[in-house]
Design a protein around this motif. Structure first.
Motif, PDB file in Angstrom:
ATOM      1  N   SER A 250     -10.402  16.246  -3.117  1.00  9.67           N
ATOM      2  CA  SER A 250      -9.291  16.224  -3.557  1.00  9.67           C
ATOM      3  C   SER A 250      -8.953  15.153  -4.622  1.00  9.67           C
ATOM      4  CB  SER A 250      -8.856  15.311  -1.987  1.00  9.67           C
ATOM      5  OG  SER A 250      -8.882  15.959  -0.656  1.00  9.67           O
ATOM      6  N   PHE A 251      -7.421  14.577  -4.438  1.00  9.67           N
ATOM      7  CA  PHE A 251      -7.562  13.597  -5.877  1.00  9.67           C
ATOM      8  C   PHE A 251      -6.962  12.188  -5.776  1.00  9.67           C
ATOM      9  CE2 PHE A 251      -5.107  10.987  -9.249  1.00  9.67           C
ATOM     10  CZ  PHE A 251      -4.899  10.008  -8.933  1.00  9.67           C
ATOM     11  N   MET A 252      -7.987  10.643  -6.037  1.00 11.41           N
ATOM     12  CA  MET A 252      -8.426   9.595  -4.600  1.00 11.41           C
ATOM     13  C   MET A 252      -7.670   8.380  -5.514  1.00 11.41           C
ATOM     14  SD  MET A 252      -9.448  10.994  -1.580  1.00 11.41           S
ATOM     15  CE  MET A 252      -9.372   9.029  -0.632  1.00 11.41           C
ATOM     16  N   SER A 253      -7.504   7.660  -4.903  1.00  6.77           N
ATOM     17  CA  SER A 253      -6.793   6.417  -5.519  1.00  6.77           C
ATOM     18  C   SER A 253      -6.503   4.850  -4.716  1.00  6.77           C
ATOM     19  CB  SER A 253      -5.487   6.658  -6.480  1.00  6.77           C
ATOM     20  OG  SER A 253      -4.630   6.863  -5.684  1.00  6.77           O
ATOM     21  N   TRP A 254      -6.572   3.725  -5.655  1.00  4.40           N
ATOM     22  CA  TRP A 254      -6.578   2.573  -5.164  1.00  4.40           C
ATOM     23  C   TRP A 254      -5.298   2.303  -5.090  1.00  4.40           C
ATOM     24  CZ3 TRP A 254      -9.424   1.022  -1.230  1.00  4.40           C
ATOM     25  CH2 TRP A 254     -10.622   1.408  -1.056  1.00  4.40           C
ATOM     26  N   SER A 255      -4.193   1.737  -4.526  1.00  4.72           N
ATOM     27  CA  SER A 255      -3.444   0.903  -4.647  1.00  4.72           C
ATOM     28  C   SER A 255      -2.981  -0.677  -4.134  1.00  4.72           C
ATOM     29  CB  SER A 255      -2.185   1.830  -4.724  1.00  4.72           C
ATOM     30  OG  SER A 255      -1.736   2.442  -5.526  1.00  4.72           O
ATOM     31  N   ARG A 256      -2.281  -1.418  -4.357  1.00  2.00           N
ATOM     32  CA  ARG A 256      -2.772  -2.270  -4.018  1.00  2.00           C
ATOM     33  C   ARG A 256      -0.482  -3.061  -4.209  1.00  2.00           C
ATOM     34  NH1 ARG A 256      -5.294  -6.066  -9.360  1.00  2.00           N
ATOM     35  NH2 ARG A 256      -3.283  -6.279 -10.481  1.00  2.00           N
ATOM     36  N   GLN A 257      -0.769  -3.887  -3.467  1.00  2.00           N
ATOM     37  CA  GLN A 257       1.141  -4.973  -3.200  1.00  2.00           C
ATOM     38  C   GLN A 257       0.424  -5.953  -3.145  1.00  2.00           C
ATOM     39  OE1 GLN A 257       3.166  -2.425  -0.545  1.00  2.00           O
ATOM     40  NE2 GLN A 257       5.033  -3.415  -0.855  1.00  2.00           N
TER      41      GLN A 257
ATOM     42  N   PRO B 281      -6.916 -14.854  -9.220  1.00  2.00           N
ATOM     43  CA  PRO B 281      -6.143 -15.108  -8.022  1.00  2.00           C
ATOM     44  C   PRO B 281      -5.019 -13.839  -7.778  1.00  2.00           C
ATOM     45  CG  PRO B 281      -6.704 -17.659  -9.572  1.00  2.00           C
ATOM     46  CD  PRO B 281      -6.697 -15.426 -10.234  1.00  2.00           C
ATOM     47  N   GLU B 282      -4.227 -13.726  -9.037  1.00  2.00           N
ATOM     48  CA  GLU B 282      -3.375 -12.613  -9.199  1.00  2.00           C
ATOM     49  C   GLU B 282      -4.039 -10.985  -9.075  1.00  2.00           C
ATOM     50  OE1 GLU B 282      -4.221 -14.371 -11.728  1.00  2.00           O
ATOM     51  OE2 GLU B 282      -4.484 -13.626 -13.385  1.00  2.00           O
ATOM     52  N   ASP B 283      -4.767 -10.116  -8.298  1.00  2.00           N
ATOM     53  CA  ASP B 283      -5.696  -9.736  -7.929  1.00  2.00           C
ATOM     54  C   ASP B 283      -5.614  -9.933  -6.112  1.00  2.00           C
ATOM     55  OD1 ASP B 283      -8.741  -9.604 -10.107  1.00  2.00           O
ATOM     56  OD2 ASP B 283      -6.987  -8.619 -10.591  1.00  2.00           O
ATOM     57  N   THR B 284      -5.058 -11.229  -5.809  1.00  2.00           N
ATOM     58  CA  THR B 284      -4.635 -11.548  -3.824  1.00  2.00           C
ATOM     59  C   THR B 284      -3.886 -10.065  -3.839  1.00  2.00           C
ATOM     60  OG1 THR B 284      -4.995 -12.960  -4.030  1.00  2.00           O
ATOM     61  CG2 THR B 284      -3.723 -12.340  -2.890  1.00  2.00           C
ATOM     62  N   ALA B 285      -3.321  -8.960  -3.156  1.00  2.00           N
ATOM     63  CA  ALA B 285      -3.439  -8.124  -2.566  1.00  2.00           C
ATOM     64  C   ALA B 285      -3.790  -7.543  -1.500  1.00  2.00           C
ATOM     65  CB  ALA B 285      -2.630  -7.221  -3.385  1.00  2.00           C
ATOM     66  N   VAL B 286      -2.826  -6.644  -0.959  1.00  2.00           N
ATOM     67  CA  VAL B 286      -3.353  -5.953   0.327  1.00  2.00           C
ATOM     68  C   VAL B 286      -3.871  -4.465  -0.556  1.00  2.00           C
ATOM     69  CG1 VAL B 286      -2.950  -4.417   2.576  1.00  2.00           C
ATOM     70  CG2 VAL B 286      -2.102  -6.861   2.244  1.00  2.00           C
ATOM     71  N   TYR B 287      -5.370  -3.851  -0.701  1.00  2.00           N
ATOM     72  CA  TYR B 287      -5.293  -2.892  -1.509  1.00  2.00           C
ATOM     73  C   TYR B 287      -5.121  -1.526  -0.692  1.00  2.00           C
ATOM     74  CZ  TYR B 287      -6.587  -5.815  -5.084  1.00  2.00           C
ATOM     75  OH  TYR B 287      -6.726  -6.831  -6.370  1.00  2.00           O
ATOM     76  N   TYR B 288      -5.154  -0.359  -0.927  1.00  2.00           N
ATOM     77  CA  TYR B 288      -4.628   0.492  -0.050  1.00  2.00           C
ATOM     78  C   TYR B 288      -5.358   1.717  -1.032  1.00  2.00           C
ATOM     79  CZ  TYR B 288      -0.325  -1.473   1.842  1.00  2.00           C
ATOM     80  OH  TYR B 288      -0.012  -2.809   2.743  1.00  2.00           O
TER      81      TYR B 288
END
Length: 119
Positions: free
Chosen positions: A31-38, A87-94
């Motif tokens: 399976s392809f896996m990834s991380w995203s953020r919002q 600080p700009e890395d602040t997010a919810v990571y999915y």
């Protein structure tokens, strides 16, 4: 199918965190896996991805050289090592999977883990 993220939290600028995503219910190694953020008020963006076929990876320009995606097939887990946090890395990571199931490939998202980078 389940994707359960962990490892988020609060960290000072320049610090590090390692996120984990424990997967179950599908063939992880295929399976392809990834991380995203919002981030608040912003659209979700892809941060890092790893192909199951050849292990190739790609990263958003904003995290290249600082973040590393990796997987451990024996543990059905994908990681995101985050160094030199800003600080700009602040997010919810999915965590995201294009999961190989008995019914073919299906997309799944985890519920997310929050990361706050602040002094």
């Amino acid at each position: 199918v389940q994707l359960v993220e962990s490892g988020g939290g609060a960290v000072q600028p320049g610090g590090s965190l390692r996120l984990s995503c424990a997967a179950s219910g599908f063939t992880f190694s295929l399976s392809f896996m990834s991380w995203s953020r919002q981030a608040p008020g912003k659209e979700r963006e892809l941060v890092a991805a790893e192909q199951s076929t050849d292990g190739s990876t790609n990263y958003a320009d904003s995290v290249k050289g600082r973040f590393t995606i990796s997987r451990e097939n024996a543990k059905n887990t994908v990681y995101l090592q985050m160094n030199s946090l800003k600080p700009e890395d602040t997010a919810v990571y999915y965590c995201y999977a294009r999961a190989r199931t008995i019914n073919g490939y299906r997309p799944y998202w985890g519920k997310g883990t929050p990361v706050t980078v602040s002094s």
